[in-house]
Design a protein around this motif. Sequence first.
Motif, PDB file in Angstrom:
ATOM      1  N   GLY A 153      15.514 -26.035  20.731  1.00  0.00           N
ATOM      2  CA  GLY A 153      16.951 -26.282  20.731  1.00  0.00           C
ATOM      3  C   GLY A 153      17.653 -25.818  19.470  1.00  0.00           C
ATOM      4  O   GLY A 153      18.692 -26.375  19.092  1.00  0.00           O
ATOM      5  N   ASP A 154      17.119 -24.806  18.813  1.00  0.00           N
ATOM      6  CA  ASP A 154      17.681 -24.344  17.541  1.00  0.00           C
ATOM      7  C   ASP A 154      18.787 -23.323  17.791  1.00  0.00           C
ATOM      8  O   ASP A 154      18.536 -22.172  18.154  1.00  0.00           O
ATOM      9  CB  ASP A 154      16.571 -23.719  16.684  1.00  0.00           C
ATOM     10  CG  ASP A 154      16.972 -23.607  15.224  1.00  0.00           C
ATOM     11  OD1 ASP A 154      18.108 -23.154  14.955  1.00  0.00           O
ATOM     12  OD2 ASP A 154      16.159 -23.970  14.359  1.00  0.00           O
ATOM     13  N   ARG A 155      20.026 -23.744  17.573  1.00  0.00           N
ATOM     14  CA  ARG A 155      21.178 -22.901  17.896  1.00  0.00           C
ATOM     15  C   ARG A 155      21.414 -21.792  16.865  1.00  0.00           C
ATOM     16  O   ARG A 155      22.300 -20.958  17.045  1.00  0.00           O
ATOM     17  CB  ARG A 155      22.425 -23.777  18.023  1.00  0.00           C
ATOM     18  CG  ARG A 155      22.399 -24.663  19.275  1.00  0.00           C
ATOM     19  CD  ARG A 155      23.572 -25.648  19.272  1.00  0.00           C
ATOM     20  NE  ARG A 155      24.851 -24.977  19.121  1.00  0.00           N
ATOM     21  CZ  ARG A 155      25.557 -24.450  20.122  1.00  0.00           C
ATOM     22  NH1 ARG A 155      25.092 -24.532  21.365  1.00  0.00           N
ATOM     23  NH2 ARG A 155      26.711 -23.872  19.898  1.00  0.00           N
ATOM     24  N   ARG A 156      20.612 -21.739  15.828  1.00  0.00           N
ATOM     25  CA  ARG A 156      20.751 -20.663  14.854  1.00  0.00           C
ATOM     26  C   ARG A 156      20.416 -19.298  15.454  1.00  0.00           C
ATOM     27  O   ARG A 156      20.730 -18.269  14.867  1.00  0.00           O
ATOM     28  CB  ARG A 156      19.877 -20.928  13.631  1.00  0.00           C
ATOM     29  CG  ARG A 156      20.393 -22.057  12.751  1.00  0.00           C
ATOM     30  CD  ARG A 156      19.447 -22.337  11.588  1.00  0.00           C
ATOM     31  NE  ARG A 156      18.214 -22.975  12.038  1.00  0.00           N
ATOM     32  CZ  ARG A 156      17.233 -23.355  11.207  1.00  0.00           C
ATOM     33  NH1 ARG A 156      17.363 -23.145   9.898  1.00  0.00           N
ATOM     34  NH2 ARG A 156      16.148 -23.943  11.677  1.00  0.00           N
ATOM     35  N   ILE A 157      19.811 -19.289  16.631  1.00  0.00           N
ATOM     36  CA  ILE A 157      19.454 -18.011  17.250  1.00  0.00           C
ATOM     37  C   ILE A 157      20.556 -17.473  18.166  1.00  0.00           C
ATOM     38  O   ILE A 157      20.388 -16.413  18.765  1.00  0.00           O
ATOM     39  CB  ILE A 157      18.152 -18.128  18.082  1.00  0.00           C
ATOM     40  CG1 ILE A 157      18.343 -19.096  19.267  1.00  0.00           C
ATOM     41  CG2 ILE A 157      16.992 -18.536  17.209  1.00  0.00           C
ATOM     42  CD1 ILE A 157      17.205 -19.068  20.265  1.00  0.00           C
ATOM     43  N   LEU A 158      21.666 -18.180  18.281  1.00  0.00           N
ATOM     44  CA  LEU A 158      22.692 -17.788  19.257  1.00  0.00           C
ATOM     45  C   LEU A 158      23.109 -16.329  19.116  1.00  0.00           C
ATOM     46  O   LEU A 158      23.130 -15.570  20.101  1.00  0.00           O
ATOM     47  CB  LEU A 158      23.913 -18.698  19.136  1.00  0.00           C
ATOM     48  CG  LEU A 158      23.971 -19.888  20.089  1.00  0.00           C
ATOM     49  CD1 LEU A 158      25.159 -20.776  19.772  1.00  0.00           C
ATOM     50  CD2 LEU A 158      24.012 -19.419  21.535  1.00  0.00           C
ATOM     51  N   THR A 159      23.438 -15.905  17.914  1.00  0.00           N
ATOM     52  CA  THR A 159      23.912 -14.529  17.717  1.00  0.00           C
ATOM     53  C   THR A 159      22.829 -13.525  18.093  1.00  0.00           C
ATOM     54  O   THR A 159      23.092 -12.541  18.796  1.00  0.00           O
ATOM     55  CB  THR A 159      24.346 -14.313  16.251  1.00  0.00           C
ATOM     56  OG1 THR A 159      25.416 -15.214  15.950  1.00  0.00           O
ATOM     57  CG2 THR A 159      24.821 -12.893  16.030  1.00  0.00           C
ATOM     58  N   ALA A 160      21.608 -13.774  17.637  1.00  0.00           N
ATOM     59  CA  ALA A 160      20.508 -12.854  17.944  1.00  0.00           C
ATOM     60  C   ALA A 160      20.193 -12.850  19.434  1.00  0.00           C
ATOM     61  O   ALA A 160      19.887 -11.797  20.011  1.00  0.00           O
ATOM     62  CB  ALA A 160      19.265 -13.246  17.144  1.00  0.00           C
TER      63      ALA A 160
END
Length: 228
Positions: A153-160
């Motif tokens: 659930g780590d939203r830091r990957i959204l852009t990638a």
Amino acid sequence: MRERVVGLDVLGQLGYSVDRPFREEALPIVVEACVDSRPGVVRSAVVALNHLADPRGLAAVLGQAEHEDEDVRQAVAFALPSVAGAPTSPEAVAALIRLSGDRSDFVRDWATFGLALESAGDGEQIRHALLERVGDPDPDTAGEALLGLARRGDRRILTALIAALDGDDPDHIAIEAACELAAPELLPVLRRLKQQEPPDDDEEPWMLDDAITACSTAALATRCPRPG
């Protein structure tokens, strides 16, 4: 050497389909072979320990994590999740983190796959290692990193992840990651993919549908939260 390699391959898989009834006899032989001077033998021994899936083989696998031979290190990355025990050994996780930065694409891919598994656990060390691989030049490694972080659930990957989905032919692992992350922000790119999907495409179209459903459900929950 050929005979020993074949013997180790047999020992690792003997009775594999019936819960490994010869594990007690095979394990010490395979562990001893892990310190052979020949890389081909060591690789087969480590792979056999993967098949035996016994935490007692962990020390022998860890002992080869820095081996100079790329194929041996790949075998270690492949085997660690099977011998890491439950809960997962911190030493196994640390070795996977080191191997996820290996100079070999092949080794990084398998180590990142091992870290991405939910059984590897969670924590900032694991997430940081996976984030390091999101931009990996090897697409398989980058995809495994995205999926591992999506599962957590780590939203830091959204852009990638949006960038991975926005290509001409996104990998199915990126779509699987979108389904796991279930972020409303992914809906526009997923819907564009759905519109571009050929009518006769039979390559798991359900995966894209599932990702759209998961992200739509998350969007609805955001707009209409349950009363407290």
